[in-house]
Design a protein around this motif. Sequence first.
Motif, short mmCIF file in Angstrom:
data_model
loop_
_atom_site.label_atom_id
_atom_site.label_comp_id
_atom_site.label_asym_id
_atom_site.label_seq_id
_atom_site.Cartn_x
_atom_site.Cartn_y
_atom_site.Cartn_z
N THR A 83 5.33 22.46 -23.17
CA THR A 83 5.96 23.72 -23.51
C THR A 83 7.14 24.05 -22.60
O THR A 83 7.84 25.02 -22.83
CB THR A 83 4.94 24.88 -23.45
OG1 THR A 83 4.39 24.91 -22.13
CG2 THR A 83 3.85 24.68 -24.48
N GLY A 84 7.33 23.26 -21.56
CA GLY A 84 8.46 23.46 -20.67
C GLY A 84 8.09 24.08 -19.34
O GLY A 84 8.89 24.10 -18.42
N GLY A 85 6.89 24.59 -19.19
CA GLY A 85 6.49 25.22 -17.94
C GLY A 85 5.55 24.39 -17.11
O GLY A 85 4.85 24.91 -16.25
N GLU A 86 5.51 23.09 -17.32
CA GLU A 86 4.60 22.22 -16.59
C GLU A 86 5.07 22.03 -15.16
O GLU A 86 6.25 21.80 -14.92
CB GLU A 86 4.50 20.84 -17.27
CG GLU A 86 3.91 20.88 -18.66
CD GLU A 86 4.96 21.16 -19.74
OE1 GLU A 86 6.17 21.11 -19.44
OE2 GLU A 86 4.55 21.46 -20.85
N PRO A 87 4.13 22.09 -14.18
CA PRO A 87 4.53 21.89 -12.78
C PRO A 87 4.87 20.43 -12.47
O PRO A 87 5.72 20.15 -11.66
CB PRO A 87 3.31 22.35 -11.99
CG PRO A 87 2.17 22.20 -12.93
CD PRO A 87 2.73 22.41 -14.31
N ASP A 88 4.17 19.49 -13.11
CA ASP A 88 4.42 18.07 -12.87
C ASP A 88 5.47 17.56 -13.84
O ASP A 88 5.60 18.06 -14.96
CB ASP A 88 3.13 17.26 -13.08
CG ASP A 88 2.06 17.68 -12.09
OD1 ASP A 88 2.41 18.08 -10.97
OD2 ASP A 88 0.87 17.61 -12.45
#
Length: 141
Positions: A83-88
Amino acid sequence: MTRPPTAAQRRVIDAADPVTGRLRGTEAQLTALVKRGLAFRHPRPPHDHFLTPEGHRVRQGITQVPGPAGEAPAATGVFAARTGGEPDPPRSGPARRREVHSAWQGLLELRRMTNRDGAVDRPCGWERTHLVQAAALALEA
């Protein structure tokens, strides 16, 4: 510790379908891969053979030699659409394509089962309540 696959078995593993992991080879090769835990025989006809998660890892070169047959493979986690908000940083490759394909097929099955007429061209209830994840999965698929 078990031995690595033979050259003939390695060719069978490398020639497996990239999405489903379906194997084609001689009965002896397929049986040997099953014994090593790199493949399994589907219980329903036509009883095709498919790569196990360990077989996929051997194919991708992540592990060269499978561990003892009694050990369970390490869990890689739950599928999540990007979704675009992944930390990795997002990973890609054959494993991700398989995950996306499987998730998309599952979503189509949800549509078929929850829509009264069995249509798969209309969103289901889950998609309406999880808009961001559904849209991300549809775009990635």
